[in-house]
Design a protein around this motif. Structure first.
Motif, short mmCIF file in Angstrom:
data_model
loop_
_atom_site.label_atom_id
_atom_site.label_comp_id
_atom_site.label_asym_id
_atom_site.label_seq_id
_atom_site.Cartn_x
_atom_site.Cartn_y
_atom_site.Cartn_z
N GLU A 65 2.05 -27.02 6.88
CA GLU A 65 3.17 -26.12 6.64
C GLU A 65 3.46 -25.99 5.15
OE1 GLU A 65 5.56 -27.10 10.83
OE2 GLU A 65 6.15 -28.07 8.95
N ALA A 118 0.82 -23.97 3.37
CA ALA A 118 0.98 -22.56 3.71
C ALA A 118 2.05 -21.91 2.83
CB ALA A 118 1.32 -22.40 5.18
N LYS A 119 3.18 -22.59 2.68
CA LYS A 119 4.28 -22.05 1.87
C LYS A 119 3.89 -21.94 0.40
CE LYS A 119 7.93 -23.89 4.87
NZ LYS A 119 9.02 -24.91 4.98
N TYR A 162 5.80 -31.64 17.62
CA TYR A 162 5.12 -30.43 18.09
C TYR A 162 4.97 -30.52 19.61
CZ TYR A 162 2.31 -26.23 17.45
OH TYR A 162 1.86 -24.92 17.47
N ASN A 196 -1.62 -23.76 13.25
CA ASN A 196 -1.67 -22.67 12.27
C ASN A 196 -1.61 -21.31 12.97
OD1 ASN A 196 -1.88 -21.81 9.54
ND2 ASN A 196 -4.05 -21.36 9.82
N GLU A 234 2.02 -21.07 15.30
CA GLU A 234 3.21 -20.94 14.46
C GLU A 234 3.08 -19.82 13.43
OE1 GLU A 234 5.97 -22.81 15.20
OE2 GLU A 234 4.68 -23.37 16.88
N LYS A 235 1.91 -19.16 13.43
CA LYS A 235 1.66 -18.06 12.48
C LYS A 235 1.96 -18.49 11.04
CE LYS A 235 2.48 -14.38 15.87
NZ LYS A 235 2.41 -15.29 17.03
N LEU A 236 1.42 -19.67 10.66
CA LEU A 236 1.68 -20.24 9.35
C LEU A 236 0.93 -19.50 8.24
CD1 LEU A 236 1.55 -24.05 10.24
CD2 LEU A 236 3.57 -22.60 9.97
N CYS A 252 -1.80 -20.43 6.84
CA CYS A 252 -2.39 -21.35 5.87
C CYS A 252 -3.87 -21.04 5.66
CB CYS A 252 -2.24 -22.79 6.36
SG CYS A 252 -2.89 -24.03 5.22
#
Length: 380
Positions: free
Chosen positions: A124, A127-128, A163, A181, A184-186, A188
């Motif tokens: 996460e 990804a951010k 999770y 990934n 959660e549509k991350l 990344c």
């Protein structure tokens, strides 16, 4: 011979070359020749930072002990903690030191095992931050075919269950990362370097290699296998064998009748297991220094045994038979540990029998198998 992700990095050198690399690892991060992932990556590409989960990158920290920033004695690289009091995540400052984050930790295939959430949080955070995340995959030692237990409820999320997985979830950490990934549509930039030679039906004894304890209380394969169900007893005042030579295989308390408990459990005819009356004195943890009576769990068929069924039967039986039995509070003092470990409030919120609970568990695990099929990287 099975090759882990670290054994295949030369095939994926473009992921590492010219990048400042940060590595999340533990003592299980080893190549087939026994070299540490730390040393391999540092020599080949240079490491800019190390990130330490619980126990530290070389296993020098006790279970549950918070980790501070320190220098790795072997390489001189700064080790940033991912097991701090205030957070277990990569910070902007940490990520500013690297161009990509690499993950190499041996999982044990149980939902409560916190290293998979170290991975999830890193996924996460990368990804951010727009940083590539590279997983050096390793087989699930419990195999990839058997799935057990319920799916974690949202209200019971914690660092021992962050999770919606089953208790024994039958995925590698790389497969879990691909699933999270996607679900959660991350978004990344995720890269999984897969294992070679591993099939879903294989368990650790089929590998022909040595067991490296992924943490102090998982000393060998049998303890990892049984942990996926017996961990439920950590949420009670029953010793789960910490402070003995057989953690999770031996359970008990001063108030238990060992022979009666063994007879009761054997009478349930659970597959692949035999229960023997046992007496022990834990050197640490619950009932330290006091003689306990209970059972030792002997696995007679590692493929047939269902540890979650064992754990649920034990909790329900002990709750029914012993007025001294109790569920313990979490560290925050406001919630019960059984809710976070079981992923539901069913043990405290109902008087359902083990059979009734497991009927629901079996339904949910079947649904989970179907849900995970699109993310499986390995065949039968």
């Amino acid at each position: 011979m099975i090759k882990n992700g670290i054994d295949r990095i030369d095939e994926y050198s473009s992921l590492f070359q010219g990048k400042r690399l940060g590595l999340i690892t533990t003592p299980t991060g080893l190549s087939a020749s026994g070299k540490t992932t730390i040393d391999i990556l540092h020599k080949k590409y240079g490491l800019s930072a190390l990130f330490a989960p619980e126990h530290g990158v070389r296993g020098s920290c006790e279970a549950g002990a918070l980790v501070d920033t320190y220098k790795d004695e072997e390489t001189g690289i700064t080790v940033y903690s991912l097991y701090r009091k205030d957070s277990k995540r990569l910070t902007e400052e940490m990520l500013s030191q690297v161009d990509a984050v690499v993950y190499d930790i041996q999982d044990v295939g149980a939902r409560f095992y916190t290293f998979i959430y170290t991975m999830l949080y890193a996924l996460e955070d990368c990804a951010k931050a727009g940083k590539p995340f590279i997983i050096l995959d390793r087989p699930n030692p419990l195999g990839g075919k058997t799935v057990e237990g319920n799916i974690l409820r949202e209200k019971c999320k914690s660092f021992v269950g962050a999770y919606p997985l089953c208790m024994r979830y039958g995925l590698t950490v790389g497969e879990f990362a691909v699933m999270a990934n996607n679900e959660e549509k991350l978004g990344c930039d995720l890269h999984v370097i897969p294992c070679e030679g591993w099939a879903r039906g294989m368990q650790f004894p089929d590998y022909g290699t040595v067991w490296v304890p992924p943490s102090p209380n998982i000393p060998h394969f049998v303890s990892a296998l049984i942990y996926s169900g017996i961990c439920l007893l950590e949420a009670t005042n029953i010793s789960e064998g910490r402070g003995t030579a057989t953690p999770f295989e031996t359970i008990g308390a001063p108030f238990i009748n060992a022979q009666r408990l063994a007879d009761e459990m054997n009478g349930r005819n659970l597959p692949g297991v035999w229960f023997r009356p046992a007496y022990f004195t834990p050197a640490m943890s619950k009932h330290q220094g006091k003689q306990c009576a209970g059972i030792q769990i002997h696995i007679t068929d590692r493929r047939a045994v269902r540890p979650v069924d064992i754990g649920v039967n034990l909790v329900c039986l002990l709750r029914r038979e012993y007025e001294e039995f109790k569920f313990v509070k979490s560290q925050d003092g406001d919630t019960f540990k059984i809710d976070s470990l079981s992923g539901d409030t069913i043990f405290r919120g109902s008087n359902l029998t083990a059979k009734e609970i497991l009927e629901e568990y079996h339904k949910e695990s079947s649904e989970f198998i179907e849900r995970t099929k699109p993310y499986q990287l390995y065949g039968e």
